[in-house]
Enzyme design. Structure first.
Site, mmCIF file in Angstrom:
data_model
loop_
_atom_site.group_PDB
_atom_site.id
_atom_site.type_symbol
_atom_site.label_atom_id
_atom_site.label_comp_id
_atom_site.label_asym_id
_atom_site.label_seq_id
_atom_site.Cartn_x
_atom_site.Cartn_y
_atom_site.Cartn_z
ATOM 1 N N SER A 1 37.893 47.453 43.916
ATOM 2 C CA SER A 1 36.720 47.146 43.116
ATOM 3 C C SER A 1 35.893 47.858 43.538
ATOM 4 O O SER A 1 35.192 48.180 43.757
ATOM 5 C CB SER A 1 36.620 45.840 44.433
ATOM 6 O OG SER A 1 37.633 44.943 43.014
ATOM 7 N N THR B 1 38.470 36.822 45.382
ATOM 8 C CA THR B 1 40.428 37.198 44.831
ATOM 9 C C THR B 1 41.260 36.727 45.650
ATOM 10 O O THR B 1 41.241 35.589 46.052
ATOM 11 C CB THR B 1 40.652 38.295 45.084
ATOM 12 O OG1 THR B 1 41.983 39.333 44.608
ATOM 13 C CG2 THR B 1 40.666 39.836 46.428
ATOM 14 N N LYS C 1 40.489 32.087 44.750
ATOM 15 C CA LYS C 1 39.868 31.929 43.675
ATOM 16 C C LYS C 1 39.545 29.644 43.733
ATOM 17 O O LYS C 1 38.330 30.156 42.405
ATOM 18 C CB LYS C 1 40.341 32.282 42.460
ATOM 19 C CG LYS C 1 40.613 33.603 42.862
ATOM 20 C CD LYS C 1 41.029 34.204 40.857
ATOM 21 C CE LYS C 1 40.639 35.999 41.218
ATOM 22 N NZ LYS C 1 41.258 36.850 39.960
ATOM 23 N N ASN D 1 35.826 33.869 39.969
ATOM 24 C CA ASN D 1 35.724 35.244 40.971
ATOM 25 C C ASN D 1 34.695 36.346 41.085
ATOM 26 O O ASN D 1 34.489 37.151 41.541
ATOM 27 C CB ASN D 1 37.012 36.690 39.953
ATOM 28 C CG ASN D 1 36.377 36.973 38.638
ATOM 29 O OD1 ASN D 1 35.252 36.296 38.140
ATOM 30 N ND2 ASN D 1 36.565 37.935 38.387
ATOM 31 N N GLY E 1 50.127 29.987 37.631
ATOM 32 C CA GLY E 1 49.389 30.278 38.691
ATOM 33 C C GLY E 1 47.973 30.144 38.037
ATOM 34 O O GLY E 1 47.689 30.182 36.984
ATOM 35 N N GLY F 1 47.937 46.371 34.357
ATOM 36 C CA GLY F 1 46.640 45.776 34.991
ATOM 37 C C GLY F 1 45.262 45.944 35.059
ATOM 38 O O GLY F 1 44.289 45.616 36.008
HETATM 39 P P1 ATR Z 1 48.250 33.841 41.180
HETATM 40 O O1 ATR Z 1 46.668 32.641 41.652
HETATM 41 O O2 ATR Z 1 48.346 35.889 41.460
HETATM 42 O O3 ATR Z 1 49.048 33.965 40.285
HETATM 43 P P2 ATR Z 1 49.813 31.378 41.890
HETATM 44 O O4 ATR Z 1 48.068 30.123 42.171
HETATM 45 O O5 ATR Z 1 49.923 31.067 44.135
HETATM 46 O O6 ATR Z 1 48.727 33.388 42.011
HETATM 47 O O7 ATR Z 1 50.777 32.342 41.464
HETATM 48 C C1 ATR Z 1 51.784 32.602 41.392
HETATM 49 C C2 ATR Z 1 52.968 32.871 40.769
HETATM 50 O O8 ATR Z 1 53.650 33.607 40.779
HETATM 51 C C3 ATR Z 1 53.322 31.252 39.717
HETATM 52 O O9 ATR Z 1 53.915 31.142 38.867
HETATM 53 C C4 ATR Z 1 54.624 31.455 40.994
HETATM 54 O O10 ATR Z 1 55.504 30.275 40.159
HETATM 55 P P3 ATR Z 1 55.747 28.863 41.432
HETATM 56 O O11 ATR Z 1 54.666 28.129 40.847
HETATM 57 O O12 ATR Z 1 56.857 27.923 41.058
HETATM 58 O O13 ATR Z 1 55.782 28.450 43.056
HETATM 59 C C5 ATR Z 1 55.147 32.821 40.231
HETATM 60 N N1 ATR Z 1 56.371 33.926 41.760
HETATM 61 C C6 ATR Z 1 55.937 34.064 42.670
HETATM 62 N N2 ATR Z 1 57.114 34.351 43.212
HETATM 63 C C7 ATR Z 1 57.726 33.901 42.802
HETATM 64 C C8 ATR Z 1 59.318 34.215 43.365
HETATM 65 N N3 ATR Z 1 60.001 34.618 43.928
HETATM 66 N N4 ATR Z 1 60.013 33.998 41.626
HETATM 67 C C9 ATR Z 1 59.235 33.291 40.779
HETATM 68 N N5 ATR Z 1 58.144 33.275 40.625
HETATM 69 C C10 ATR Z 1 57.221 33.760 41.523
#
Ligand code: ATR
Length: 295
Positions: A23, A68, A72, A93, A134, A249
């Protein structure tokens, strides 16, 4: 970088970690091209200091902040006026400090939509699959829901989180939504576009992928990963092997930054400058041109 002087307005990124952020590169180059006296800095903030960081930034007269991972949602209680997008997604954000008020925006959906449209991705009438549920998935899902799509498929490790996201979308949109975990998806279910929104495959764990079965990509038109480091995640590599078009992305990141810059400085950045800065970003991030990146 702008020559800093007594009139320089500061903007900064609140997050943790922030060491690898692109950024500052984007915003400081936009400022230089636009001739605006502003400087953009990264601020690594601990969880217990988020409130102090936001109120302190306002007290110091910063123009605004980007927010970030992982804050958020955490900044929502400190916002006085939330724009519609941030209200619906329940994530901010972009913060702007003006007239003693804290304004909250969410430009992630704009960034993703612009990136997709620029690359010829058409949403209307399509079946869209989202991996993850997420914060990032929320922005993607609401962006898609606004685009007159046919239906959504949400796939997440934790079923309840995906179900919660479905309920939230149904508060605003009447849209068919199926939810699955990675264990109970049928790889052959038809989908036109798939967005990968989890952190799986991100540097340094670049050999990881939420999808193992190559058949998952059969019949798909586009695979979009919100990760930009590495430029080609395992998810995108699998998609390309199956003849599916792939987008990472980086452009999403870029266009959300463009929109935030326009909000803070109350300007419209001319297309020519947008194009020039995007090219410089691709070169800076990957030593490649945007044409080489999009496959
Ligand atoms: P972000 O803001 O980057 O989306 P987040 O809100 O913490 O971060 O969401 C992370 C996403 O990645 C979620 O969908 C998470 O799944 P869960 O809801 O089951 O936690 C998914 N995720 C992260 N690590 C994972 C892993 N090792 N295997 C499968 N899903 C994962």
């Amino acid at each position: 970088m702008t020559n800093i002087n007594g009139k320089t307005r500061t903007v900064g990124l609140i997050g943790n970690p922030v060491e690898h952020t692109l950024s500052p590169f984007i915003h400081n180059l936009l400022a230089e091209k636009m001739g605006i006296n502003t400087a953009y800095l990264p601020f690594q903030v601990k969880t217990e200091n988020v409130k102090n960081a936001v109120l302190g930034a306002k007290a110091l007269g910063l123009l605004g902040n980007n927010v970030t991972i992982p804050y958020k949602t955490d900044v929502l209680p400190f916002v006085d006026i939330l724009d519609d997008e941030a209200q619906v997604v329940q994530a901010v954000n972009t913060l702007k400090y003006k007239n003693d008020q804290i304004y909250g925006f969410n430009t992630d959906g704009y960034g993703l939509r612009t990136s997709c449209l620029n690359n010829g991705i058409i949403f209307e009438g399509k079946t869209i699959c989202i991996l993850g549920a997420g914060g990032a998935a929320k922005s993607v899902a609401f962006m898609c829901a606004k685009e007159n799509i046919k239906n959504l498929i949400l796939i997440n490790r934790t079923l309840e989180t995906a179900q919660e996201l479905r309920s939230n979308i149904h508060k605003y949109f009447d849209l068919p939504i199926d939810v699955f975990t990675f264990d109970d998806i049928d790889s052959h279910t038809r989908k036109n576009i798939c967005f990968q929104t989890t952190s799986i495959g991100m540097h340094p764990l670049i050999d990881a992928c939420p999808i193992e079965d190559p058949a998952f990509f059969n019949g798909m038109e586009w695979a979009v990963d919100i990760i930009y480091n590495p430029s080609e995640t395992k998810f995108l590599k699998m998609a390309l092997s199956a003849g599916v078009k792939a987008l990472n992305g980086l452009e999403m990141l870029f266009y959300q930054a463009v929109k935030s810059f326009e909000i803070w400085h109350e300007v419209v950045i001319p297309n020519q400058i947008v194009g020039e800065v995007l090219l410089r970003l691709c070169d800076f991030a990957y030593n490649r041109t945007i044409k080489e990146m999009v496959k």
